[in-house]
Structure formats: C-alpha cells, structure tokens
Design an enzyme around this catalytic site. Sequence first.
Site, PDB file in Angstrom:
ATOM      1  N   ASP A 168       0.865  -1.181   0.000  1.00 52.16           N
ATOM      2  CA  ASP A 168       0.000   0.000   0.000  1.00 52.16           C
ATOM      3  C   ASP A 168       0.903   1.234   0.000  1.00 52.16           C
ATOM      4  O   ASP A 168       2.123   1.106   0.068  1.00 52.16           O
ATOM      5  CB  ASP A 168      -0.952  -0.033   1.193  1.00 52.16           C
ATOM      6  CG  ASP A 168      -0.223   0.118   2.505  1.00 52.16           C
ATOM      7  OD1 ASP A 168       1.016   0.269   2.507  1.00 52.16           O
ATOM      8  OD2 ASP A 168      -0.884   0.082   3.549  1.00 52.16           O
ATOM      9  N   GLY A 181      -0.355   5.926   2.912  1.00 54.06           N
ATOM     10  CA  GLY A 181      -1.280   7.034   3.176  1.00 54.06           C
ATOM     11  C   GLY A 181      -2.320   6.687   4.226  1.00 54.06           C
ATOM     12  O   GLY A 181      -2.523   7.420   5.187  1.00 54.06           O
ATOM     13  N   ASP A 196      -2.152   8.732  -1.247  1.00 54.79           N
ATOM     14  CA  ASP A 196      -3.432   9.455  -1.224  1.00 54.79           C
ATOM     15  C   ASP A 196      -3.758   9.874   0.193  1.00 54.79           C
ATOM     16  O   ASP A 196      -3.100   9.455   1.137  1.00 54.79           O
ATOM     17  CB  ASP A 196      -4.548   8.538  -1.735  1.00 54.79           C
ATOM     18  CG  ASP A 196      -4.761   7.339  -0.813  1.00 54.79           C
ATOM     19  OD1 ASP A 196      -3.747   6.825  -0.283  1.00 54.79           O
ATOM     20  OD2 ASP A 196      -5.894   6.930  -0.601  1.00 54.79           O
ATOM     21  N   ASP A 220      -8.454  -6.268  -0.176  1.00 56.26           N
ATOM     22  CA  ASP A 220      -7.679  -6.729   0.975  1.00 56.26           C
ATOM     23  C   ASP A 220      -8.549  -6.663   2.220  1.00 56.26           C
ATOM     24  O   ASP A 220      -9.495  -5.876   2.290  1.00 56.26           O
ATOM     25  CB  ASP A 220      -6.393  -5.908   1.152  1.00 56.26           C
ATOM     26  CG  ASP A 220      -6.647  -4.432   1.349  1.00 56.26           C
ATOM     27  OD1 ASP A 220      -6.933  -3.742   0.353  1.00 56.26           O
ATOM     28  OD2 ASP A 220      -6.582  -3.969   2.497  1.00 56.26           O
ATOM     29  N   CYS A 262     -14.923 -28.163   6.005  1.00 56.05           N
ATOM     30  CA  CYS A 262     -13.658 -27.550   5.591  1.00 56.05           C
ATOM     31  C   CYS A 262     -12.593 -28.633   5.405  1.00 56.05           C
ATOM     32  O   CYS A 262     -12.479 -29.543   6.229  1.00 56.05           O
ATOM     33  CB  CYS A 262     -13.204 -26.543   6.642  1.00 56.05           C
ATOM     34  SG  CYS A 262     -11.623 -25.768   6.256  1.00 56.05           S
ATOM     35  N   CYS A 318      -9.274 -28.025   5.226  1.00 58.24           N
ATOM     36  CA  CYS A 318      -7.939 -27.540   5.591  1.00 58.24           C
ATOM     37  C   CYS A 318      -7.275 -28.504   6.583  1.00 58.24           C
ATOM     38  O   CYS A 318      -7.953 -29.319   7.209  1.00 58.24           O
ATOM     39  CB  CYS A 318      -8.003 -26.123   6.159  1.00 58.24           C
ATOM     40  SG  CYS A 318      -8.264 -25.992   7.936  1.00 58.24           S
ATOM     41  N   CYS A 376      -8.758 -28.612  10.178  1.00 61.15           N
ATOM     42  CA  CYS A 376     -10.025 -29.332  10.333  1.00 61.15           C
ATOM     43  C   CYS A 376      -9.860 -30.841  10.130  1.00 61.15           C
ATOM     44  O   CYS A 376     -10.661 -31.622  10.628  1.00 61.15           O
ATOM     45  CB  CYS A 376     -11.071 -28.753   9.394  1.00 61.15           C
ATOM     46  SG  CYS A 376     -11.508 -27.065   9.861  1.00 61.15           S
ATOM     47  N   HIS A 410      -6.890 -21.807   9.407  1.00 62.18           N
ATOM     48  CA  HIS A 410      -8.254 -22.200   9.034  1.00 62.18           C
ATOM     49  C   HIS A 410      -9.032 -21.014   8.452  1.00 62.18           C
ATOM     50  O   HIS A 410      -9.677 -21.152   7.409  1.00 62.18           O
ATOM     51  CB  HIS A 410      -9.018 -22.789  10.226  1.00 62.18           C
ATOM     52  CG  HIS A 410     -10.494 -22.816   9.990  1.00 62.18           C
ATOM     53  ND1 HIS A 410     -11.114 -23.787   9.220  1.00 62.18           N
ATOM     54  CD2 HIS A 410     -11.468 -21.927  10.331  1.00 62.18           C
ATOM     55  CE1 HIS A 410     -12.404 -23.501   9.133  1.00 62.18           C
ATOM     56  NE2 HIS A 410     -12.648 -22.394   9.794  1.00 62.18           N
TER      57      HIS A 410
HETATM   58 ZN   LIG Z   1     -10.552 -25.622   8.307  1.00 65.63          ZN
END
Ligand SMILES: [Zn+2]
Length: 374
Positions: free
Chosen positions: A92, A95, A171, A288, A326, A328, A331, A357
Amino acid sequence: MIKFKIVKKSKKSKARLGILETRHGVIETPCLVPVATQATVKSLNSEEVKETKTQILICNTLHLHLKPGEKIIEKADGLHQFMNWKGPLMTDSGGFQVFSLGFGKDFQIGKIVKEKINSQINLSQKPKFLKITKEGVYFSSFVDGKKIFLGPKESIKIQEKLGADIIFAFDECTSPNASFEYVKKSLERTHYWAKICLKTKKTDQALFGIVQGGRFKTLRKESAKFIGSLPFDGFGIGGEFGHNKKKMLQMLDWVIKELPPEKPRHLLGIGYLEDIPKIIEKGIDLFDCTVPTQYARRGIAFTSLGKLDLRKSKFLKDKEPLDKKCSCFVCQNYKRNYICHLFRAKEITAFRLLTFHNLYFFNTFVEKIRKSLV
Ligand SMILES: [Zn+2]
C-alpha cells in the site's frame, strides 16, 4: 508489469472473472488479498500461507519504512526474497496508516467507526499528530515518536525499494466524518499527488491510482473520472465508511461506472465475509481484508455455520472439527476442544491453527464465487 484479462462477465451482475498476470505468477480474480502488515501474516510462515490458497499478499509500506527500513529490504533483494514469498505481492502507499493513525489516536477511532463513538467526536478538533501540506504529510512515528515526512515521491521511492509487483499511489484517506469542503480540498491534493506518483516511478512495477471522495457522490465521480483518465495500471478505491455498508455499495456504483473497464479494480480494506459477494457483484476484482487473520487472533473461527468463539469453555468438550465441511489441515487433524484449550492456556499455536483455518475458509469462499461465475 501486469497483464489483466477479463475471462467472463456475469449476466446477472457486474461481477467479472479475470486473470491477472504478474512477474511472480498468475492471480485468478475476484481475489482476496490477505494482509501481511510487517512482511508476515501474523503467526504463519510464507509456505503455510501458500497452503491456505492465498494468491497474493499486501504488505504495509509505512510499517516497513519504520521497521526495518526499506534499505534493509532492498539489500535483502526485495520483499519476495526477504520473506520467502514466491507469489505476487502488493504494497500500500502508507497514506492510509498516516491518516488513520493520526486520526485514530486523536479521535479514539480506528478503521471502523462505531456509531456511538462517532457521535462523541468533536469535529472542530484537529489532529495533533498530523500536518498536511501540498508536498505531503508530517506526522509522529508510532514506533518512537520521531517526526516523519511522507509524500507521493517518498512513498513511491520506498515502494520501489520494497519491490512488490503492484504498488499504490499516495493518497489522503479522509475521516468518515469529514465535511464536503474538507474532502473537496483533500481530493485536490490526492489528485495532484497521483500525477507526481506517475512521474516519480522508474521501475516496471504496476502502479494503481486511488479514487477518494468520501461519502459525496459528485466528488467520488469526479475522482473516478480524473484518476481513471491517468495512465495507471489499475485502480484502488479508498475511503472509510465505518458500518455504513449501504453507502459503501452505493459508492461503488458511482465510481466503477467511471473507471476504464479493462483495468483491474481493488477495493482497499473491506471487511466482512458477507460483504464479499456484494462487492464482487459491483465489479470489484481484488480486495484486501484483515478480518480472517485479526479475528483468528481473538479466538473467532469462521465456519459454514457461522462464527464460533473458541475461547468459550463449552468448546472444551466439543469433539467436532472447527468446520466439518472444511478440508484444511486444521479441520482434518484437530478438534474444537484442543483449540479451545490452546486459547484458554494462551498458547501461540492457537493463533497459528485458527489463522490457517480462517484464511483457508475465506479463500475457499471466494474460490466458490469464482466457480459460480464460470
Ligand atoms: Zn478448516
């Protein structure tokens, strides 16, 4: 340099599916950009971040300027090498931090303005920490209180040394409470700074201009038209709306109409999971967001059944994974009871597991939106 191609446009909304090519790889858009403020997603290493389906990260210019300093990072062959992140990176302009830290300290507000606090703010009070001139901003460092100057030239030179693939123009991000007169004046500065940023940049990094204009339709349109007419590689849409989401979506309608459709659009610093489909429908390609990582450190897990507060003792007896749906590694391998224990025992592994996660969950959420657009 970057190349942006729109692969498909939705028939139902202004959403679009795109491919953004950078020197460090290809990004499928719409895309979440997790925040690595000090060149790290707090508690995870870069290899783990990659495993969360993260495509690109945004680092914070002001933080890295103050600590360790851009010269150190330049000597380390740039941010990618320094943090061992092989994928695309953004920085970024600094600013937002200059202004939010200044305003935040004086008005006791952060990025999100709560209605209650909002009404208590004395608008005639000027921030003590800031002095804004045509050339830039004087402010006190939040590291050691030292007086610092940052303007468009300085911001671009720092970002060139950091070496991200995409950098942003300097900015002024105005307070959500700022008057029309103030925002109009501030916008003149931001537009003047945008031209200086374009002139200053010597590298082949992609430079995104930033549209401001507060909550005012005429100023937003004026800003989008002006910034959109300059030879930027893409556009950031900045500004603070606090909890007023309706206003934010309305603002996107005003602004996006005026921007060149073939270039990527990044909404700076949005928040919540439920906002993501709405901003994508308005035509946003990148955004973001600190929510998945920040909430993780407070013990909050995002799941397909809503948010869970893992600090609550009831989870000590819960043998379910964070989210059954999930896939991941957290999990697949850990249960709520253990993660709850780690939080209550203040073990740092709690941050790691929940950050992983939450990022995986958010990235999968956006991936599903992309699939729905195909
Ligand atoms: Zn997960």
